[in-house]
Design a protein around this motif. Structure first.
Motif, PDB file in Angstrom:
ATOM      1  N   ASN A  97      -9.374  43.350  75.959  1.00 16.00           N
ATOM      2  CA  ASN A  97      -8.587  44.466  76.460  1.00 16.00           C
ATOM      3  C   ASN A  97      -7.797  45.088  75.323  1.00 16.00           C
ATOM      4  O   ASN A  97      -7.390  44.400  74.391  1.00 16.00           O
ATOM      5  CB  ASN A  97      -7.600  43.984  77.538  1.00 16.00           C
ATOM      6  CG  ASN A  97      -8.313  43.299  78.674  1.00 16.00           C
ATOM      7  OD1 ASN A  97      -9.008  43.932  79.435  1.00 16.00           O
ATOM      8  ND2 ASN A  97      -8.179  41.983  78.765  1.00 16.00           N
ATOM      9  N   ALA A  98      -7.556  46.395  75.434  1.00 18.51           N
ATOM     10  CA  ALA A  98      -6.725  47.101  74.460  1.00 18.51           C
ATOM     11  C   ALA A  98      -5.874  48.109  75.217  1.00 18.51           C
ATOM     12  O   ALA A  98      -6.406  49.027  75.844  1.00 18.51           O
ATOM     13  CB  ALA A  98      -7.579  47.805  73.412  1.00 18.51           C
ATOM     14  N   GLU A  99      -4.576  47.887  75.194  1.00 17.30           N
ATOM     15  CA  GLU A  99      -3.676  48.848  75.822  1.00 17.30           C
ATOM     16  C   GLU A  99      -3.557  50.068  74.913  1.00 17.30           C
ATOM     17  O   GLU A  99      -3.678  49.966  73.695  1.00 17.30           O
ATOM     18  CB  GLU A  99      -2.296  48.228  76.039  1.00 17.30           C
ATOM     19  CG  GLU A  99      -2.312  47.107  77.055  1.00 17.30           C
ATOM     20  CD  GLU A  99      -0.934  46.508  77.263  1.00 17.30           C
ATOM     21  OE1 GLU A  99       0.065  47.124  76.863  1.00 17.30           O
ATOM     22  OE2 GLU A  99      -0.877  45.404  77.810  1.00 17.30           O
ATOM     23  N   THR A 100      -3.320  51.201  75.508  1.00 15.17           N
ATOM     24  CA  THR A 100      -3.203  52.428  74.735  1.00 15.17           C
ATOM     25  C   THR A 100      -1.752  52.868  74.633  1.00 15.17           C
ATOM     26  O   THR A 100      -0.915  52.491  75.452  1.00 15.17           O
ATOM     27  CB  THR A 100      -4.015  53.558  75.388  1.00 15.17           C
ATOM     28  OG1 THR A 100      -3.533  53.763  76.721  1.00 15.17           O
ATOM     29  CG2 THR A 100      -5.492  53.221  75.438  1.00 15.17           C
ATOM     30  N   ARG A 152      -3.705  44.309  71.860  1.00 13.30           N
ATOM     31  CA  ARG A 152      -5.056  43.827  72.135  1.00 13.30           C
ATOM     32  C   ARG A 152      -4.956  42.401  72.659  1.00 13.30           C
ATOM     33  O   ARG A 152      -4.112  41.617  72.207  1.00 13.30           O
ATOM     34  CB  ARG A 152      -5.911  43.863  70.877  1.00 13.30           C
ATOM     35  CG  ARG A 152      -6.169  45.292  70.415  1.00 13.30           C
ATOM     36  CD  ARG A 152      -7.079  45.338  69.235  1.00 13.30           C
ATOM     37  NE  ARG A 152      -6.386  44.770  68.075  1.00 13.30           N
ATOM     38  CZ  ARG A 152      -6.969  44.510  66.926  1.00 13.30           C
ATOM     39  NH1 ARG A 152      -8.239  44.750  66.759  1.00 13.30           N
ATOM     40  NH2 ARG A 152      -6.283  44.010  65.916  1.00 13.30           N
TER      41      ARG A 152
END
Length: 137
Positions: free
Chosen positions: A35-38, A60
């Motif tokens: 997962n990768a937060e924006t 991440r």
């Protein structure tokens, strides 16, 4: 690339804290997700009002999960001890024909189940607890 057998996706735990990895025995199903937060930096000057994201920012993470049956006293005991002590040992995830993901994970859930006419089973969930490395195979 040919189809891969699901049993070849392995989760391994550093059994003794010395970099000696052993497959967590008895797993029948395994999963890893990345997962990768924006970070949204959209503003009044954004072209056409389109969203803009800040490159290289955000958090991440990776999550591991698995379920299976009891088969091996050493890896069962190590996983249980890691959970109850709140440790974050090194794990490896072998993804067939792709690579090896390695890093620290914390066991965030450990569930046990069994029915009177079946085997004892367990499920575990883990969350990344630091930077992960990837080695292509």
């Amino acid at each position: 690339m040919t189809a891969q057998s699901g049993k070849d996706l392995l989760i391994k735990i550093d059994i003794d804290g010395m970099g000696n990895f052993q497959t967590i025995a008895g797993l029948r199903a395994t999963r890893i997700s990345f997962n990768a937060e924006t970070v949204d930096v959209t503003n009044l000057d954004s072209t056409g009002g389109w969203r803009e994201l800040l490159a290289g920012a955000g958090i991440r993470s990776a999550a591991l999960s698995g379920s299976g049956v009891f088969r091996d006293e050493a890896t069962d005991a190590r996983t249980r001890d890691v959970f109850f002590a709140g440790q974050v040992p090194q794990f490896q995830v072998i993804i067939p024909d792709f690579g090896i993901v390695e890093g620290a994970f914390q066991v965030t859930a450990l569930e046990y189940a069994g029915s009177h006419d079946g085997e004892a089973t367990y499920e575990l969930s883990m969350a990344s607890a630091g930077a992960l490395s990837f080695t292509a195979i």
